[in-house]
Scaffold this motif. Structure first.
Motif, short mmCIF file in Angstrom:
data_model
loop_
_atom_site.label_atom_id
_atom_site.label_comp_id
_atom_site.label_asym_id
_atom_site.label_seq_id
_atom_site.Cartn_x
_atom_site.Cartn_y
_atom_site.Cartn_z
N ILE A 35 34.86 141.01 87.36
CA ILE A 35 33.44 140.83 87.67
C ILE A 35 32.93 139.52 87.04
CG2 ILE A 35 31.12 141.81 87.25
CD1 ILE A 35 32.59 143.53 89.19
N VAL A 36 32.13 138.77 87.79
CA VAL A 36 31.64 137.46 87.32
C VAL A 36 30.60 137.63 86.21
CG1 VAL A 36 30.41 135.36 88.04
CG2 VAL A 36 32.08 136.42 89.59
N GLN A 37 30.71 136.77 85.18
CA GLN A 37 29.72 136.77 84.10
C GLN A 37 28.80 135.56 84.29
OE1 GLN A 37 31.18 137.37 80.13
NE2 GLN A 37 32.88 138.65 80.84
N PRO A 38 27.54 135.81 84.74
CA PRO A 38 26.66 134.69 85.13
C PRO A 38 26.37 133.70 84.01
CG PRO A 38 25.61 136.84 85.55
CD PRO A 38 26.96 137.12 85.00
N ASP A 39 26.26 134.17 82.75
CA ASP A 39 25.91 133.23 81.67
C ASP A 39 27.02 132.19 81.47
OD1 ASP A 39 27.46 135.42 80.89
OD2 ASP A 39 26.95 135.21 78.77
N LYS A 40 28.27 132.63 81.58
CA LYS A 40 29.41 131.71 81.43
C LYS A 40 29.51 130.77 82.63
CE LYS A 40 31.12 133.62 77.61
NZ LYS A 40 29.94 133.94 76.82
N LEU A 41 29.18 131.31 83.82
CA LEU A 41 29.20 130.50 85.02
C LEU A 41 28.13 129.40 84.92
CD1 LEU A 41 30.43 130.12 87.86
CD2 LEU A 41 28.71 131.72 88.75
N GLN A 42 26.98 129.75 84.35
CA GLN A 42 25.90 128.76 84.17
C GLN A 42 26.34 127.64 83.23
OE1 GLN A 42 22.51 128.90 85.63
NE2 GLN A 42 22.85 126.77 85.06
N GLN A 43 27.01 128.00 82.14
CA GLN A 43 27.48 126.98 81.19
C GLN A 43 28.46 126.01 81.88
OE1 GLN A 43 28.62 130.08 78.16
NE2 GLN A 43 28.01 128.50 76.72
N ALA A 44 29.36 126.59 82.68
CA ALA A 44 30.34 125.75 83.39
C ALA A 44 29.64 124.84 84.40
CB ALA A 44 31.36 126.64 84.10
N LEU A 45 28.64 125.39 85.10
CA LEU A 45 27.91 124.60 86.10
C LEU A 45 27.19 123.42 85.44
CD1 LEU A 45 26.85 124.15 88.98
CD2 LEU A 45 25.01 125.77 88.49
N ASP A 46 26.55 123.67 84.29
CA ASP A 46 25.84 122.59 83.58
C ASP A 46 26.81 121.45 83.26
OD1 ASP A 46 23.63 124.21 83.73
OD2 ASP A 46 23.68 124.85 81.63
N LEU A 128 34.60 123.91 88.50
CA LEU A 128 33.66 124.96 88.08
C LEU A 128 34.41 126.20 87.59
CD1 LEU A 128 30.63 125.89 88.03
CD2 LEU A 128 31.04 126.85 90.31
N ILE A 129 35.44 126.60 88.33
CA ILE A 129 36.18 127.82 87.95
C ILE A 129 37.01 127.57 86.69
CG2 ILE A 129 38.01 129.39 88.71
CD1 ILE A 129 36.72 129.02 91.55
N PHE A 130 37.58 126.38 86.60
CA PHE A 130 38.38 126.10 85.40
C PHE A 130 37.52 126.19 84.14
CE2 PHE A 130 39.93 123.22 82.10
CZ PHE A 130 41.20 123.75 81.91
N TYR A 131 36.33 125.56 84.16
CA TYR A 131 35.49 125.57 82.95
C TYR A 131 34.84 126.93 82.74
CZ TYR A 131 36.86 120.81 82.63
OH TYR A 131 37.65 119.69 82.51
#
Length: 418
Positions: A35-46, A128-131
């Motif tokens: 399941i995706v963790q949005p907070d970590k995805l946000q950090q990677a996107l930034d 994005l996925i790597f980070y």
């Protein structure tokens, strides 16, 4: 001072033709194993947006052409709430021309085609996925095939490669004939139908026919369109599939902006035409049309047409009207649908083990109400059809042909809840 970029050659066209029934928004998604963790995805996107400023842009109106400027707002990841490839509303994205969404295990990035093409989009989502996995503290190893966020942005990543490769050579004019057009009862959302199968088995099938996966799948698609729509009609038009081609392999470029050509592959099918004959013909055409000199011609045509339009004193609304007219009359009329093959995505093994499969959704348009996208990772090949008509006959027949005739195991799933 804020950075600004001209829209590249293809970007101008996508910007001009986009509307409610032609969003010019395509999607690349990765379905993770957890399941995706949005907070970590946000950090990677930034992080990724800082490293890839050509994606961190918004559109500005100019007198002669619109252009892209640096966007210093924040782009927020969002839970997925709309149908795939919905038009991007700048109010919803803080002016950004892309959106990043998540739903259960899926991470999806949708791009307005003015910003980038499939190749640029793929580099973005891979980074994005790597980070994202790095922030989850998963044991992923960096490899040079990925963008390093610690490097400085490179000038070459935002190059307009169409301008770099345009030449003056004149070649004979080729008149593209029109194609059968798929019609149906319009619906007000995009339904994506995905078929997941073994990449290796499809590769083997294509090899047995002495061809590539792209030519093989194109042939099955032509056969499905014929069977469902043209078989019992007196007048049988040519059925043509538009296949986008990444130009970077023939015209070396590191650009992350648009740099692709499109070739139309098709034929007239009759009741006596065999599938073998369709495969042979699509292979022959694809081989010929992706040769360098043919693609050089498409670069020249595209740049010169816009240079004619660029006559400084033509106001923007008139230019856009001319582009829209050209697109509807010439580009859309010459194909039944588009099939984009992103190929096999190369990822570090440590990263691939976290991804179940990937999806490529190519937005449908009014004149091409069904479009296809293919992408493979590991041994999972996913072929996706996005439609904005009720009828699913062509898609059903296509998957049935692959599973019945070629004994392929296909898992079909969809966002259609109706």
């Amino acid at each position: 001072m804020d950075e600004w970029y001209k829209l590249d050659n293809a970007g101008k066209m996508f910007h001009a033709v986009s509307e409610q029934t032609n969003s010019s928004v395509f999607r690349i998604a990765a379905v993770m194993k957890k399941i995706v963790q949005p907070d970590k995805l946000q950090q990677a996107l930034d992080d990724v947006l800082k490293r890839l400023p050509m994606f961190a842009v918004k559109l500005r109106k100019g007198v002669f052409w619109d252009f892209l400027v640096e966007n210093n707002e924040k782009l927020f990841v969002q839970p997925e709430s709309q149908y795939p490839c919905a038009p991007i509303d700048p109010l919803e994205t803080n002016g950004f021309l892309l959106r990043v969404t998540y739903y259960k295990k899926r991470i999806a990035v949708e791009f307005f085609h003015s910003v980038t093409d499939g190749t640029g989009a793929l580099e973005f989502i891979k980074a994005l996925i790597f980070y994202y996995l790095s922030y989850l503290e998963e044991d992923v190893a960096y490899e040079s095939a990925l963008i390093d966020i610690h490097n400085q942005p490179s000038y070459y990543e935002r190059d307009d490669s169409y301008q770099n490769y345009v030449t003056d050579e004149k070649t004979e004019k080729f008149k593209e004939t029109s194609s059968y057009q798929i019609r149906g009862i319009p619906i007000d959302q995009t339904i994506a139908v995905h078929g997941k199968m073994s990449a290796e088995k499809v590769h083997q099938l294509a090899k047995e026919h002495g061809t590539t996966i792209t030519a093989f799948v194109t042939a099955i698609l032509i056969a499905a369109i014929y069977k469902e729509r043209l078989q019992y009609r007196a007048y049988k038009e040519e059925i043509k599939i538009a296949v986008p081609v990444n130009l970077r392999s023939l015209f070396p470029s590191n650009t992350l902006r648009n740099f692709f050509g499109v070739v139309n592959i098709g034929m007239s099918v009759t009741e006596t035409t065999t599938l073998e004959e369709i495969i042979t013909e699509t292979s022959k055409q694809l081989r010929k049309k992706v040769q360098k000199e043919n693609l050089q011609q498409s670069i020249n045509d595209r740049v010169k047409w816009q240079m004619r339009l660029a006559a400084r004193f033509i106001p923007l609304p008139l230019k856009y009207r001319a582009i829209r007219y050209g697109y509807r009359s010439f580009s859309e009329r010459t194909k039944a649908m588009t099939l984009t093959n992103m190929g096999k995505v190369r990822l570090p093994d440590s990263m691939e083990s976290h991804i179940s499969h990937m999806e490529m959704v190519m937005y449908p348009t009014k004149k091409s109400p069904i479009n296809g996208g293919m992408i493979a990772v590991g041994d999972e090949l996913v072929i996706t059809f996005a439609r904005m008509i009720q009828e699913a006959d062509i898609i059903r027949t296509f998957f049935r042909e692959l599973s019945k005739t070629y004994n392929l195991e296909i898992e079909v799933y969809s966002n259609d809840s109706r």
